[in-house]
Design an enzyme around this catalytic site. Sequence first.
Site, PDB file in Angstrom:
ATOM      1  N   HIS A 233      44.440   5.670  -4.990  1.00  0.00           N
ATOM      2  CA  HIS A 233      44.081   6.730  -4.055  1.00  0.00           C
ATOM      3  C   HIS A 233      44.530   6.398  -2.634  1.00  0.00           C
ATOM      4  O   HIS A 233      43.721   6.043  -1.777  1.00  0.00           O
ATOM      5  CB  HIS A 233      42.573   6.989  -4.100  1.00  0.00           C
ATOM      6  N   CYS A 288      43.125  -0.456 -14.366  1.00  0.00           N
ATOM      7  CA  CYS A 288      42.691  -1.790 -13.939  1.00  0.00           C
ATOM      8  C   CYS A 288      41.874  -2.429 -15.058  1.00  0.00           C
ATOM      9  O   CYS A 288      40.981  -1.788 -15.628  1.00  0.00           O
ATOM     10  CB  CYS A 288      41.848  -1.674 -12.666  1.00  0.00           C
ATOM     11  N   GLU A 318      37.778   7.910 -12.245  1.00  0.00           N
ATOM     12  CA  GLU A 318      37.288   6.764 -13.032  1.00  0.00           C
ATOM     13  C   GLU A 318      36.066   7.186 -13.856  1.00  0.00           C
ATOM     14  O   GLU A 318      35.929   6.817 -15.025  1.00  0.00           O
ATOM     15  CB  GLU A 318      36.928   5.611 -12.089  1.00  0.00           C
ATOM     16  N   CYS A 386      33.182  -3.993  -8.812  1.00  0.00           N
ATOM     17  CA  CYS A 386      34.132  -5.091  -8.976  1.00  0.00           C
ATOM     18  C   CYS A 386      34.099  -6.060  -7.792  1.00  0.00           C
ATOM     19  O   CYS A 386      33.558  -5.756  -6.728  1.00  0.00           O
ATOM     20  CB  CYS A 386      35.537  -4.538  -9.185  1.00  0.00           C
ATOM     21  N   SER A 414      39.792   8.004  -1.467  1.00  0.00           N
ATOM     22  CA  SER A 414      39.501   6.639  -1.896  1.00  0.00           C
ATOM     23  C   SER A 414      38.008   6.351  -1.807  1.00  0.00           C
ATOM     24  O   SER A 414      37.445   6.219  -0.720  1.00  0.00           O
ATOM     25  CB  SER A 414      40.290   5.653  -1.015  1.00  0.00           C
ATOM     26  N   ASN A 416      36.304   3.606  -2.605  1.00  0.00           N
ATOM     27  CA  ASN A 416      35.880   2.323  -2.026  1.00  0.00           C
ATOM     28  C   ASN A 416      36.058   2.311  -0.506  1.00  0.00           C
ATOM     29  O   ASN A 416      35.296   1.685   0.209  1.00  0.00           O
ATOM     30  CB  ASN A 416      36.576   1.156  -2.727  1.00  0.00           C
TER      31      ASN A 416
HETATM   32 FE1  SF4 Z   1      40.230  -2.815 -10.132  1.00  0.00          FE
HETATM   33 FE2  SF4 Z   1      38.263  -3.109  -8.379  1.00  0.00          FE
HETATM   34 FE3  SF4 Z   1      40.711  -2.750  -7.543  1.00  0.00          FE
HETATM   35 FE4  SF4 Z   1      39.415  -0.738  -8.695  1.00  0.00          FE
HETATM   36  S1  SF4 Z   1      38.927  -1.705  -6.748  1.00  0.00           S
HETATM   37  S2  SF4 Z   1      41.534  -1.335  -9.065  1.00  0.00           S
HETATM   38  S3  SF4 Z   1      38.231  -1.868 -10.221  1.00  0.00           S
HETATM   39  S4  SF4 Z   1      39.975  -4.515  -8.718  1.00  0.00           S
END
Ligand code: SF4
Length: 499
Positions: A233, A288, A318, A386, A414, A416
């Site tokens: 993303h 991943c 996801e 993760c 995104s 995260n």
């Molecule tokens: Fe993998 Fe974590 Fe990266 Fe997502 S954020 S791609 S789960 S390592």
Amino acid sequence: MTDGLLVFAPLRVEAAALPKRPGWTIVRSGMGPARARIAAARGLAVEARAVAVVGLCGGVSPELRAGDVVCASELRREGAAPIPVPGSALLAAALKRRGLRAHVGPILSVERIMGPAQRHALENEGVLAVDMESAWLADAADGRPLAVLRVVIDAADRNLFDPRTLVAGAHALRSLRRASGALAEWSEAIGPRQVLLASPRSFCAGVERAIEIVELALAQRGAPVYVRKQIVHNEHVVADLERRGAVFVEELDEVPEEATVVFSAHGVSPAVRSAAQERRLDVIDATCPLVSKVHAEARHFADDGDTIFLVGHVGHEEVEGTHGEAPDAIRIVQDVHEAELVDIPNPERVSFLTQTTLAVDETNEVVDVLRGRFPLLRGPKTDDICYATTNRQQSVRAVAEQADVVLVVGSQTSSNSLRLVEVARREGARAYLVDDEADVDVAWLRNASAVGLTAGASAPDELVHRLVAALGALGAVEVEERTTTTESVQFRLPREVRQ
Ligand code: SF4
């Protein structure tokens, strides 16, 4: 260094278009290189913490219309090395927020007025506009932050002496007046500052692997290589791979039969895998491995007859992929409120999983509520959130404690990166998500002597360094890296692209 801005405006009409502002010293430098040289020499002695050159210009790029503003990224003049003007993207962004059409690119300063034919000849050299003073006036900056803002009066196909230039001139001067507000915002952000770089930040092992898979597929199979959904993303990553021959599609029916398709890092449901098989697609899976682990857990709990709470965001790819592993058994729970209300048939057979990119603290709150309601709740052996998500949240927390403002590089899509903004805000910092320096509002930087910088797991670190350079254009920066942990995780490439 004192407060204030030294503003050069070559002509009387240009100076008159600028409203009087506290702290501004407006110098009418006169037209042409000779007068500009003299004014620049005098400007060296004017106490001001930054220098700006404002005025009108002639368009070279056919994209430019009368009234458009050009922020110089570089000043050129014959017989001298180009003068870089870093950070002009910040000024252009401030202009755009005021509704002005702003462009960033090289301005060439010339000895005499140029007609359309001469300007046309410059187009291939990447020059956006021409004027007769900026490159000489820039000498007055002498290390101080510099902004060069010129408004187009005659578009590339117009002669300055065309009668229609009168109307264009009035329009250009109105733009110049409006543009001065953005220049004021820019000058208020000038000052030395500390930049706190969060570490770890930027790409995780899963994102690096996914990008490498597309690159290898392009190198081994040739373009086009289809990619279902954004590989990761991030707008910059996607645009870069697109330039190299990747074709991003939303669904598999957009992929020609037997073509190569890459599944993104976020994973896919079994239904998508079956559809790919039916279409005889050459599949390369960039999911991943840490997302694949959650899929395996979903299958395991579902085989045991559990109802599975999947803590995550509805609509996120996801979550869609994981949900597809056991759609009848999985209930998506987005927050504490939903955790308090969710109902299930057998409270004795119940487990939970989570999206990999959630905020650690919030997720713990949701799981605590579920555990309170369902004491026999089982969870995964190791956290689903993760390592990269956890580490980036820890490192942004460490810089947010001491920063006035935190800038998180990442795209709106995104998950995260959005969580990093939330974590920084919970620490009391003003925090913003930016795709790159062009998204930064200079008003955020006013009185911000410490700026925290980080990047989501899908954002290239190069963008962080571009931001540091943009901040450096507003005054001296002292960069300090705050490392909370180091990472060494690496994932194996899939068989299909291993050489
Ligand atoms: Fe993998 Fe974590 Fe990266 Fe997502 S954020 S791609 S789960 S390592």
